[in-house]
Motif scaffolding. Structure first.
Motif, short mmCIF file in Angstrom:
data_model
loop_
_atom_site.label_atom_id
_atom_site.label_comp_id
_atom_site.label_asym_id
_atom_site.label_seq_id
_atom_site.Cartn_x
_atom_site.Cartn_y
_atom_site.Cartn_z
N UNK A 569 0.82 -1.21 0.00
CA UNK A 569 0.00 0.00 0.00
C UNK A 569 0.85 1.25 0.00
N UNK A 570 2.09 1.18 0.52
CA UNK A 570 2.97 2.35 0.56
C UNK A 570 3.77 2.53 -0.72
N UNK A 571 3.90 1.49 -1.54
CA UNK A 571 4.77 1.59 -2.72
C UNK A 571 4.05 1.37 -4.05
N UNK A 572 2.74 1.11 -4.01
CA UNK A 572 2.02 0.85 -5.25
C UNK A 572 0.58 1.34 -5.13
N UNK A 573 -0.06 1.48 -6.24
CA UNK A 573 -1.46 1.90 -6.31
C UNK A 573 -2.22 0.89 -7.16
N UNK A 574 -3.15 0.17 -6.57
CA UNK A 574 -3.92 -0.83 -7.30
C UNK A 574 -5.24 -0.23 -7.80
N UNK A 575 -5.71 -0.66 -8.97
CA UNK A 575 -6.97 -0.12 -9.51
C UNK A 575 -8.18 -0.82 -8.88
N UNK A 576 -8.38 -0.56 -7.61
CA UNK A 576 -9.44 -1.25 -6.88
C UNK A 576 -10.81 -0.66 -7.20
N UNK A 577 -11.78 -1.54 -7.34
CA UNK A 577 -13.18 -1.11 -7.48
C UNK A 577 -13.97 -1.41 -6.23
N UNK A 578 -13.42 -2.23 -5.31
CA UNK A 578 -14.07 -2.54 -4.04
C UNK A 578 -13.02 -3.07 -3.10
N UNK A 579 -13.18 -2.80 -1.79
CA UNK A 579 -12.23 -3.27 -0.79
C UNK A 579 -10.98 -2.41 -0.73
#
Length: 824
Positions: A569-579
């Motif tokens: 969570x500190x080094x990447x950004x995920x394309x989350x749509x939920x959670x």
């Protein structure tokens, strides 16, 4: 009627030659592709290599078997399991055993892909010493000839002395240690050679596997030819053939489409330009049925001769084509033609059917001309768009746009698959070709608006000739339309997808540095050294995979990463749509919307990379994007996975250069490379694979070559048919150069009409791809391959001008000779 038609054939030899060449080349291409495709259907029977002399080989579980409705599905495990010590002891009671271990080795100045083994397994290849002796001490090794006896080499396992060499057998670059040293370097037993009865070994293995609950992986007992599955990359032959098969299948499909399109267009135009002949025959009493039967009989005779010539051409062209595939690296070195005969039959009958279909479609309209309308029909083109052409063209256009809209609404990711974006443009290409007479007149008048207003009559004549000869203009523009549409659609789609993937990587990477591992990944000690560098936060991740059973019948593999959720969570950004990322734990998984079950909180049954079956809760869901988002699990659910990438985030105020140097020093013993995020993204920018790109260029090259020939054929036929018009222009006072410039200008105008129509088709296809990316929440921009389109425009223009001007010059020379004879 047929006798009369054949006796007058000498007056239309250009038409026959043009149709013959188009069909023969089409059949030749189909034969060549078919022979190449047939050769990919059977892989050579590869013999065992590393264990050619081994009696029985027991291989750790590397195949996943999952029961489904009606049977079971299998898959290769991402992390094959070792032969357990308990199983090794059990098998040792049956007979002598030899433990095999394979592990990556990095040697300064050595081969790139280097592997280590214990010396005792060398005898099963068999490897035999050709210099020196066997290793006796921990720092002594034997090599496969890449380093000579007495040499000192620096490796990631310390400095070593080469005490012997074995003959390189061509399938690996190896280093052999003593058995004891190899066991300390790689404790896991990858494979076990057992000198015992195979049946007894099989029974013992089955009894041992039943005692392992929660695993659907298979420990295999290999004998005979199956011992090749213990070799490195045992499926490389089949995989190589599969890649060649896919490339040739695509090329063959496009070749078939282009050849059918061009041949049918050529035959239809050849029949249409005989309107005057049919008009005279109808006037003297020929019935519509007689005209149709005559045209069909001619097509049958021509089709048989041209198809036979095409098969002969393909027989000579196929070996050359296969040599090109091997030299270009598209096929393995051992790839050769087989003795299949079905491609000849398929190509011959396909060519004959296409010839007949093209002739029948055109002759039906010619036979319907009434006697009173015959001469008027011959003198002026009327009703270029018949009701049948309207119905088929409009239907295909509606089908192309309708299926595109349906895919966008139901399964937009399907539009990003190679088979889909290669085949889908063909519907629109045929639709636009059929409807092209509707586009010809407005396009011609728009393009020629300015030239027609320039001083002189040349521009006006170019415009009026192209507008009046709608059928001729459409026939000439059709091959250009095909080539431009294919080039724009295929190359534009791959470029757009690559740009979208690159945009995804840029958006998801928030780290300042990325450290990539060498062979073997990062060991725990190296990770701790990197973690100890001041001013950094790191996220160490490992490549793995999970399998899921969907719809009760399919076993789907998803590439995954094993991560620490808080560090990620500190080094990447995920394309989350939920959670959220931090909801991930040892009992959960992050999936994409592409999974059959993708609701946060629901439970999904998965098989991990080592074959362990787990029920995991869905912690978060990602958008599908371009299809590379994969899945995320914790290290507890990736047994056997080794860290191969470390993302580093710098603390506020940390000096990038100082930290970068410290990271490089910490990662150096494991062969790690420290790159800035920008450098890493640049080096890992998605691009079309070499094989895929070569395959696409092969497809486009064939299309360009064949449509160029079709374009030249059509223009030669059309220009030779206008000898009287050109002679009239000369008699009216036009100079020879003026007439030739007019012919060249008209051919360029027609090419431009085809190019605009083809660009419109490509734009529609690319718009569909971009819309699909938008629906899938993928970033990126639409990429139009203007350089490829410009090259295609230029090639078509050069062919068109040459094919129009040369016959026109010959017609003018013949006309001048005839006029001189009359004056004499």
């Amino acid at each position: 009627m047929l006798t009369l038609a054949l006796r007058t054939a000498r007056t239309r030899w250009v038409t026959f030659v043009g149709s013959f060449v188009a069909l023969a080349l089409g059949v030749g291409l189909l034969t060549t592709m078919g022979l190449g495709l047939a050769a990919t259907l059977d892989a050579p029977r590869r013999l065992p290599e590393r264990f050619a002399q081994a009696p029985v080989v027991v291989k750790g579980d590397d195949v996943l078997r999952v029961p489904v409705a009606g049977g079971e599905r299998t898959a290769r495990l991402a992390h094959p399991g070792p032969v357990t010590p308990e199983l090794a002891r059990l098998l040792a009671a049956l007979g002598p055993t030899t433990e095999d271990r394979s592990f990556p080795v990095r040697a300064e100045g050595g081969p790139k892909h280097l592997v280590g083994h214990p010396w005792s397994v060398a005898a099963f290849a068999p490897y035999t010493l050709d210099a020196g002796r066997a290793p006796h001490a921990d720092d002594e090794v034997v090599t496969t000839g890449w380093a000579r006896p007495g040499a000192r080499i620096d490796t990631d396992h310390g400095p070593l002395t080469v005490v012997g060499t074995v003959t390189d057998r061509g399938f690996e670059h190896a280093v052999f240690w003593t058995d004891a040293r190899a066991a300390r370097l790689s404790p896991a037993i990858d494979q076990l050679v057992v000198a015992a009865d195979p049946t007894a070994v099989e029974v013992a293995v089955q009894n041992a596997v039943r005692a392992l609950p929660g695993r659907d992986a298979e420990v295999r007992v290999l004998t005979g030819r199956d011992r090749r599955y213990a070799d490195p990359d045992p499926e490389r032959d089949s995989e190589a053939l599969l890649a060649v098969n896919a490339a040739l299948g695509t090329a063959g499909g496009v070749t078939g489409f282009v050849s059918v399109f061009v041949v049918a267009s050529t035959f239809a135009f050849a029949v249409a330009r005989r309107r005057e002949e049919f008009a005279l025959l109808r006037t003297v009493g020929a019935t519509p049925g007689q005209i149709r039967r005559t045209v069909i009989a001619e097509a049958l005779l021509l089709g048989v001769a041209a198809s036979a010539a095409g098969c002969l051409l393909g027989a000579y062209g196929a070996p050359v084509f296969v040599s090109y595939l091997v030299d270009a690296g598209l096929a393995p070195r051992w790839f050769t033609l087989g003795d299949a005969t079905w491609p000849f039959h398929a190509a011959f009958w396909a060519g004959l059917l296409v010839a007949l279909a093209g002739a029948v479609a055109a002759s039906w309209r010619a036979g319907r001309v009434a006697p009173a309308e015959a001469l008027r029909e011959a003198a002026f083109e009327t009703r270029t768009m018949t009701p049948g052409r309207w119905i088929v063209g409009a239907g295909l256009l509606a089908a192309g746009l309708g299926t595109l809209a349906h895919a966008l609404l139901t399964d937009p990711s399907d539009l990003l698959h190679r088979k889909t974006y290669i085949s889908r443009p063909m519907l629109l290409i045929v639709a636009f070709a059929l409807l092209s007479p509707v586009l010809v007149r407005p396009l011609v008048r728009s393009i020629a608006w300015l030239p027609a207003r320039l001083p002189g009559a040349g521009g006006m004549l170019i415009r009026e000739n192209a507008s009046a000869g709608t059928r001729r203009t459409a026939a000439v523009a059709a091959p250009v339309l095909v080539t431009v549409a294919l080039a724009g659609s295929l190359l534009g789609t791959t470029a757009t997808l690559n740009e979208a993937k690159a945009a995804e990587i840029r958006w998801r990477t928030t780290a300042d540095h990325v450290i990539t591992a060498g062979a073997g990944g990062f060991d725990p000690a190296t990770i701790e050294r990197i973690r100890a560098v001041p001013g950094t936060e790191i996220s160490a991740t490992a490549a793995t995979a999970v399998h899921v059973r969907e719809e009760g019948t399919a076993l789907i593999r998803s590439d995954a990463r094993a991560v620490d959720p808080a560090a990620l969570a500190r080094t990447a950004r995920l394309p989350l749509t939920a959670g959220t990322i931090t909801d991930l734990d040892d009992d959960s998984v992050i999936v994409t919307e592409e999974w059959e079950r993708h609701t946060v909180g629901s439970t999904v049954e998965v098989w991990l990379g080592d074959g362990t079956r787990r029920a995991l809760r869905i912690a978060a869901v990602m958008s599908i994007g371009t299809g590379g988002n994969g899945a995320y699990v914790t290290p507890a659910n990736a047994p056997g996975a080794t860290v191969d990438r470390i993302d580093v985030r710098l603390a506020t105020g940390a000096d990038p250069r100082t930290v970068g140097a410290a990271l490089a020093e910490a990662a150096r013993p494991a062969g790690g490379r420290v790159l800035t995020a920008d450098r890493w993204m640049s080096e890992n920018r998605p691009g079309t694979g070499r094989t895929t790109r070569a395959g696409l260029l092969l497809v486009l090259g064939i299309a360009l070559l064949y449509t160029g020939i079709g374009l030249a054929n059509t223009l030669v036929m059309a220009t030779s048919d206008r000898a009287r018009d050109l002679t009239v222009l000369r008699l009216a006072g036009a100079g020879r150069g003026q007439v030739l410039r007019m012919v060249a200008g008209e051919s360029l105008l027609v090419v431009l009409v085809g190019a605009i129509a083809g660009t419109l088709v490509a734009a529609l296809n690319l718009a569909g791809i971009r819309a699909a990316l938008g629906v899938l929440h993928a970033r990126g921009v639409l990429v139009i391959p203007w350089d490829a389109l410009a090259a295609t425009y230029g090639a078509c223009a050069a062919v068109a001008v040459a094919a129009a001007v040369v016959p026109a010059a010959l017609c003018l020379r013949r006309g001048a000779a005839e006029r001189a004879g009359k004056r004499g």
